[in-house]
Design an enzyme around this catalytic site. Sequence first.
Site, PDB file in Angstrom:
ATOM      1  N   LEU A 235      -3.943   5.328  12.165  1.00 40.86           N
ATOM      2  CA  LEU A 235      -5.324   5.291  12.132  1.00 40.86           C
ATOM      3  C   LEU A 235      -5.747   4.747  10.716  1.00 40.86           C
ATOM      4  CD1 LEU A 235      -7.852   6.717  13.206  1.00 40.86           C
ATOM      5  CD2 LEU A 235      -7.382   8.787  11.807  1.00 40.86           C
ATOM      6  N   ASP A 236      -6.737   3.858  10.849  1.00 41.19           N
ATOM      7  CA  ASP A 236      -7.738   3.161   9.842  1.00 41.19           C
ATOM      8  C   ASP A 236      -6.778   2.577   8.737  1.00 41.19           C
ATOM      9  OD1 ASP A 236      -9.968   3.938  10.712  1.00 41.19           O
ATOM     10  OD2 ASP A 236      -9.901   5.907   9.880  1.00 41.19           O
ATOM     11  N   GLN A 237      -5.469   2.009   9.282  1.00 44.27           N
ATOM     12  CA  GLN A 237      -4.668   1.237   8.419  1.00 44.27           C
ATOM     13  C   GLN A 237      -4.358  -0.134   8.708  1.00 44.27           C
ATOM     14  OE1 GLN A 237      -3.524   2.897   5.529  1.00 44.27           O
ATOM     15  NE2 GLN A 237      -4.920   4.442   6.178  1.00 44.27           N
TER      16      GLN A 237
END
Length: 291
Positions: A235-237
Amino acid sequence: MPTYRTEPEDEGRLLVQGPDRPGIVAAVSTVLTDIGANIVALDQHSSDPHEGQFFQRTVFYLPNLTARLPELSERLHGQLAEELGLNWRIVESKRPKRVALLASKSDHCLLELLWRQRRGELSMVVPMVISNHPDLATDVRQFGIPYFHVPISAETRPEVEAHELGLLKGNVDVVVLARYMQILSPSFLEQLGVPVINIHHSFLPAFIGAAPYDRAKERGVKLVGATAHYVTQDLDQGPIIEQDVVRVSHEDSTADLRRLGADVERRVLARAVEWHCEDRVMTFANTTVVL
């Protein structure tokens, strides 16, 4: 009727990536020259001249390009893949990317992309907008684009994602999350099989969770920013495509921060989508090179 930016006929883009070594630029130029192509732009980058990664984007003109693609591809495969161990792909510039937009209730990023697309600023067509809320349907339909309202909850997520995959698979080249406030499951991303671009406020690492601008105001932030990145199962990486910031002060209210943040978000996302549609973004590991 929706429009899109038109690119020159018989113009192609050659994307080359792989282990750096002497002779790559010469090999690319030789193949294109021998077949009668004219190179009109070339950008390249090496992460390290000693055992680094090489990236190159070449724009060229070749008369009757579509018909000659098989011959050109055969020559490139032999020279670049077999002899130099490089990955490569050719894109016809005249073929716009098919971009599906996913949104929730916020309209700033979605309408920015639709407005730029209608003005011919983005080389893309938008076959559909999918939203888990009905709020933006009227705005989207003014652009002549189908709007699919697909509500989702924790209980219905598997069925909803299967429905969304039925709409998307085989119909789009990229999916853009224009403030789509849902997390895509790893299974969905794997089955989708095309890149997904997301936008979020750069407060995320420090202000995780709800009401980030309220919490940012409480901390007295001095910069408001946004980050556009590719979506991965972490997530969001995912690899970052573009970022930007705007300076704020103690005089700005929470509403001011939200307004300034929305403005940065839409500009950053528009640039990221533009660069992706122009085949300027190349990924390696968890980073990007924008040529």
